[in-house]
Scaffold this motif. Structure first.
Motif, short mmCIF file in Angstrom:
data_model
loop_
_atom_site.label_atom_id
_atom_site.label_comp_id
_atom_site.label_asym_id
_atom_site.label_seq_id
_atom_site.Cartn_x
_atom_site.Cartn_y
_atom_site.Cartn_z
N LEU A 167 0.82 -1.21 0.00
CA LEU A 167 0.00 0.00 0.00
C LEU A 167 0.86 1.26 0.00
O LEU A 167 0.56 2.23 -0.70
N VAL A 168 1.91 1.25 0.76
CA VAL A 168 2.81 2.41 0.82
C VAL A 168 3.50 2.60 -0.52
O VAL A 168 3.60 3.71 -1.04
N VAL A 169 3.97 1.52 -1.12
CA VAL A 169 4.64 1.60 -2.43
C VAL A 169 3.68 2.09 -3.49
O VAL A 169 4.01 2.96 -4.31
N ALA A 170 2.44 1.56 -3.49
CA ALA A 170 1.45 1.97 -4.49
C ALA A 170 1.08 3.44 -4.34
O ALA A 170 0.90 4.14 -5.34
N SER A 171 0.95 3.91 -3.12
CA SER A 171 0.60 5.32 -2.93
C SER A 171 1.72 6.23 -3.41
O SER A 171 1.46 7.31 -3.92
N GLY A 172 2.96 5.81 -3.26
CA GLY A 172 4.08 6.60 -3.78
C GLY A 172 4.06 6.69 -5.29
O GLY A 172 4.32 7.74 -5.87
#
Length: 103
Positions: free
Chosen positions: A18-23
């Motif tokens: 989720l963190v990678v996708a939001s970036g």
């Protein structure tokens, strides 16, 4: 207490993507905003210089469909040939129909 380690591992495995996708999404949003700014500036420059974007040529198949009374099919063909959006294609086909007296 034995459940804390597996819970922490699952939590990390769920949150990391989720963190990678939001970036990535943030990067795409930033690029879209920058592109919109550049397009707006280019539109202002073109307007200042009196330059109009040329209308794409309508293929003969569009006129044939209009003559046959198939306006929706004409719009589809125009979109495929020129790559414009639905609104632009509809406006262009309707303008062509008016210019040719096809209603």
């Amino acid at each position: 207490m034995e459940w804390i380690v597996p819970f922490a591992v699952v939590l990390v495995l769920v949150l990391l993507p989720l963190v990678v996708a939001s970036g990535r999404r943030s990067n795409v949003d930033q690029q879209a905003r920058r592109l919109a700014v550049v397009e707006r500036k280019l539109d202002l420059i073109m307007a200042h210089l009196g330059i109009r974007e040329p209308e794409p040529e309508a293929p003969g198949a569009v006129l044939q469909e209009l003559l046959a009374g198939r306006k929706i099919q004409a719009i589809k063909i125009y979109r495929e040939a020129t790559g414009v959006g639905l609104r632009e294609a509809k406006d262009a086909v309707e303008l062509l129909a008016r210019q040719r007296g096809l209603g």
